[in-house]
Design a protein around this motif. Structure first.
Motif, PDB file in Angstrom:
ATOM      1  N   UNK A  75       0.851  -1.191   0.000  1.00 33.47           N
ATOM      2  CA  UNK A  75       0.000   0.000   0.000  1.00 33.47           C
ATOM      3  C   UNK A  75       0.886   1.241   0.000  1.00 33.47           C
ATOM      4  N   UNK A  76       0.800   2.026  -1.072  1.00 30.74           N
ATOM      5  CA  UNK A  76       1.520   3.295  -1.160  1.00 30.74           C
ATOM      6  C   UNK A  76       0.541   4.414  -0.815  1.00 30.74           C
ATOM      7  N   UNK A  77       0.823   5.144   0.265  1.00 33.62           N
ATOM      8  CA  UNK A  77      -0.082   6.204   0.703  1.00 33.62           C
ATOM      9  C   UNK A  77       0.584   7.562   0.684  1.00 33.62           C
ATOM     10  N   UNK A  78      -0.133   8.567   0.157  1.00 35.94           N
ATOM     11  CA  UNK A  78       0.432   9.914   0.062  1.00 35.94           C
ATOM     12  C   UNK A  78      -0.013  10.826   1.201  1.00 35.94           C
ATOM     13  N   UNK A  79      -1.109  10.475   1.881  1.00 34.85           N
ATOM     14  CA  UNK A  79      -1.620  11.335   2.949  1.00 34.85           C
ATOM     15  C   UNK A  79      -0.877  11.079   4.259  1.00 34.85           C
ATOM     16  N   UNK A  80      -0.826  12.096   5.111  1.00 38.66           N
ATOM     17  CA  UNK A  80      -0.251  11.919   6.440  1.00 38.66           C
ATOM     18  C   UNK A  80      -1.077  10.883   7.207  1.00 38.66           C
ATOM     19  N   UNK A  81      -0.401   9.949   7.843  1.00 31.64           N
ATOM     20  CA  UNK A  81      -1.102   8.937   8.629  1.00 31.64           C
ATOM     21  C   UNK A  81      -1.817   7.891   7.808  1.00 31.64           C
ATOM     22  N   UNK A  82      -1.476   7.791   6.517  1.00 35.87           N
ATOM     23  CA  UNK A  82      -2.174   6.836   5.644  1.00 35.87           C
ATOM     24  C   UNK A  82      -1.995   5.403   6.130  1.00 35.87           C
ATOM     25  N   UNK A  83      -0.776   5.046   6.546  1.00 32.59           N
ATOM     26  CA  UNK A  83      -0.520   3.671   6.987  1.00 32.59           C
ATOM     27  C   UNK A  83      -1.348   3.328   8.218  1.00 32.59           C
ATOM     28  N   UNK A  84      -1.376   4.242   9.191  1.00 26.38           N
ATOM     29  CA  UNK A  84      -2.128   3.988  10.420  1.00 26.38           C
ATOM     30  C   UNK A  84      -3.632   3.884  10.144  1.00 26.38           C
ATOM     31  N   UNK A  85      -4.114   4.749   9.262  1.00 24.18           N
ATOM     32  CA  UNK A  85      -5.544   4.724   8.930  1.00 24.18           C
ATOM     33  C   UNK A  85      -5.915   3.421   8.229  1.00 24.18           C
ATOM     34  N   UNK A  86      -5.086   3.015   7.268  1.00 25.39           N
ATOM     35  CA  UNK A  86      -5.352   1.756   6.576  1.00 25.39           C
ATOM     36  C   UNK A  86      -5.233   0.567   7.530  1.00 25.39           C
ATOM     37  N   UNK A  87      -4.248   0.625   8.421  1.00 21.79           N
ATOM     38  CA  UNK A  87      -4.067  -0.467   9.391  1.00 21.79           C
ATOM     39  C   UNK A  87      -5.337  -0.674  10.208  1.00 21.79           C
ATOM     40  N   UNK A  88      -5.935   0.420  10.666  1.00 25.74           N
ATOM     41  CA  UNK A  88      -7.159   0.324  11.472  1.00 25.74           C
ATOM     42  C   UNK A  88      -8.313  -0.246  10.651  1.00 25.74           C
ATOM     43  N   UNK A  89      -8.482   0.273   9.449  1.00 30.41           N
ATOM     44  CA  UNK A  89      -9.624  -0.146   8.633  1.00 30.41           C
ATOM     45  C   UNK A  89      -9.485  -1.586   8.152  1.00 30.41           C
ATOM     46  N   UNK A  90      -8.303  -1.944   7.707  1.00 31.16           N
ATOM     47  CA  UNK A  90      -8.099  -3.317   7.240  1.00 31.16           C
ATOM     48  C   UNK A  90      -8.298  -4.296   8.393  1.00 31.16           C
ATOM     49  N   UNK A  91      -7.767  -3.934   9.563  1.00 32.64           N
ATOM     50  CA  UNK A  91      -7.917  -4.804  10.726  1.00 32.64           C
ATOM     51  C   UNK A  91      -9.370  -5.047  11.080  1.00 32.64           C
ATOM     52  N   UNK A  92     -10.194  -4.009  10.949  1.00 32.16           N
ATOM     53  CA  UNK A  92     -11.613  -4.166  11.283  1.00 32.16           C
ATOM     54  C   UNK A  92     -12.375  -4.923  10.200  1.00 32.16           C
ATOM     55  N   UNK A  93     -11.771  -5.045   9.007  1.00 32.47           N
ATOM     56  CA  UNK A  93     -12.450  -5.718   7.897  1.00 32.47           C
ATOM     57  C   UNK A  93     -12.289  -7.227   7.936  1.00 32.47           C
ATOM     58  N   UNK A  94     -11.246  -7.711   8.600  1.00 32.73           N
ATOM     59  CA  UNK A  94     -11.025  -9.158   8.630  1.00 32.73           C
ATOM     60  C   UNK A  94     -12.154  -9.853   9.381  1.00 32.73           C
ATOM     61  N   UNK A  95     -12.692 -10.895   8.774  1.00 30.17           N
ATOM     62  CA  UNK A  95     -13.731 -11.676   9.445  1.00 30.17           C
ATOM     63  C   UNK A  95     -13.122 -12.710  10.382  1.00 30.17           C
ATOM     64  N   UNK A  96     -11.842 -12.996  10.196  1.00 35.84           N
ATOM     65  CA  UNK A  96     -11.102 -13.876  11.099  1.00 35.84           C
ATOM     66  C   UNK A  96      -9.768 -13.221  11.428  1.00 35.84           C
ATOM     67  N   UNK A  97      -9.291 -13.442  12.641  1.00 35.00           N
ATOM     68  CA  UNK A  97      -8.021 -12.846  13.055  1.00 35.00           C
ATOM     69  C   UNK A  97      -6.863 -13.459  12.272  1.00 35.00           C
ATOM     70  N   UNK A  98      -6.003 -12.586  11.734  1.00 40.22           N
ATOM     71  CA  UNK A  98      -4.779 -13.029  11.079  1.00 40.22           C
ATOM     72  C   UNK A  98      -3.604 -12.512  11.898  1.00 40.22           C
TER      73      UNK A  98
END
Length: 327
Positions: A75-98
């Motif tokens: 994931x290439x992000x240009x916005x400030x805090x893009x990695x942290x924001x994606x980390x939160x959203x992707x984590x909440x999207x998983x139906x099973x813990x990885x």
């Protein structure tokens, strides 16, 4: 004569037909080549892309469609805090813990032509085989309203495609409008979609979580998918319409609207014949305004348009006669 491999030939027999499984990472949504998700600010682009990432990493369905293969995502992000924001959203999207999902985050600077080969090499070295770029305007080298920056962008991202790495681009929708309606095109020059195989226009409908995805591409039928957002990165599919169905509905609506207009014009014309004999255009327009509303000037325009269509006017002043024209 000495030749180079710049124009390497593959014969007809050497080129395998492109199957649906080869063409799509997620059937109907994410191409194996360039895909663009775009929409207005706050339309839900990053949340929807997070759901895509969770799907291709884990194999869980995206909007009810399972990915054709699991992938490792850069994931290439240009916005400030893009990695942290994606980390939160992707984590909440998983139906099973990885325990350790194969996702890597990279800062996205403005990319020159020489930067892209380095980015491709780094992604391959780090073991990723799917790339997300969010957002495109954060890395494009030049004015997005000109063609050259887009040509340079795709010349660079094609380095990923050449290595079999699909690219999902996140972009803004155009802020232009036409006849009072917002544009359905991506922002910037028309070259913005020159190399895109599939694009998804994300539209927020109202303020209660409704969304619509307009899907257009080189492969598959154009359609609109209707969603209800039920969580940070959770969606229910509530309906779907093909382009043909939408066109048929649009034509039906137009016919209904046209009939309503014709009926209203006929009613007003009959009123003129019944109540405006011996009246000038101005007096008849005044009577129409009193009966049906609107301004006298607007009703004068109506009379002008109806003459020869529904109304025939003879004489002037108190000798004016109005007749209804029938087919």
């Amino acid at each position: 004569m000495t030749t180079t491999n710049k124009f390497k030939q593959r014969t007809y027999a050497e080129v395998n037909p492109l199957t649906d499984e080869d063409a799509w990472i997620i059937d109907g949504y994410v191409s194996s080549f360039h895909t663009m998700f775009y929409g207005e600010p706050k339309a839900g682009k990053s949340s929807l892309v997070s759901a895509v990432i969770a799907s291709v990493v884990s194999g869980q369905p995206f909007l009810g469609v399972s990915p054709n293969r699991k992938m490792r995502v850069a994931v290439f992000g240009s916005d400030d805090g893009a990695a942290e924001e994606y980390r939160e959203r992707i984590g909440s999207a998983f139906t099973e813990d990885l325990e350790s999902p194969p996702i890597g985050f990279y800062d996205l600077p403005v990319m020159s032509a020489s930067d892209w080969p380095e980015a491709v090499a780094q992604v391959i070295e780090d073991g990723y085989d799917f790339v997300v770029i969010d957002n495109v305007e954060g890395c494009i080298d030049g004015d997005p309203n000109q063609s050259q920056p887009w040509q340079r962008l795709y010349a660079g991202t094609k380095g990923f495609i050449a290595k079999g790495i699909p690219v999902l681009l996140v972009h803004h929708a155009s802020d232009k409008s036409f006849q009072g309606s917002k544009s359905s095109k991506p922002g910037g020059h028309y070259k913005a979609t020159a190399s895109v195989r599939h694009r998804v226009h994300i539209r927020k409908i109202g303020k209660i979580g409704k969304m619509e995805l307009d899907l257009v591409g080189n492969r598959g039928q154009e359609r609109t998918v209707k969603l209800m957002r039920t969580g940070l990165v959770e969606y229910d599919v509530t309906g779907e319409e093909t382009a043909e169905e939408m066109q048929a509905e649009s034509e039906k609506t137009k016919r209904t609207r046209d009939k309503a207009v014709m009926d209203a014009n006929l009613e007003k014309s009959k009123f003129v014949v019944a109540h405006c004999q011996g009246m000038s255009d101005r007096d008849a327009a005044s009577s129409l305004a009193a009966k049906f509303g609107g301004t006298e000037e607007g009703q004068k325009t109506f009379l002008r348009h109806m003459k020869g269509a529904l109304l025939d006017k003879q004489g002037r002043g108190s000798r004016t006669s109005w007749e209804l024209l029938t087919s």
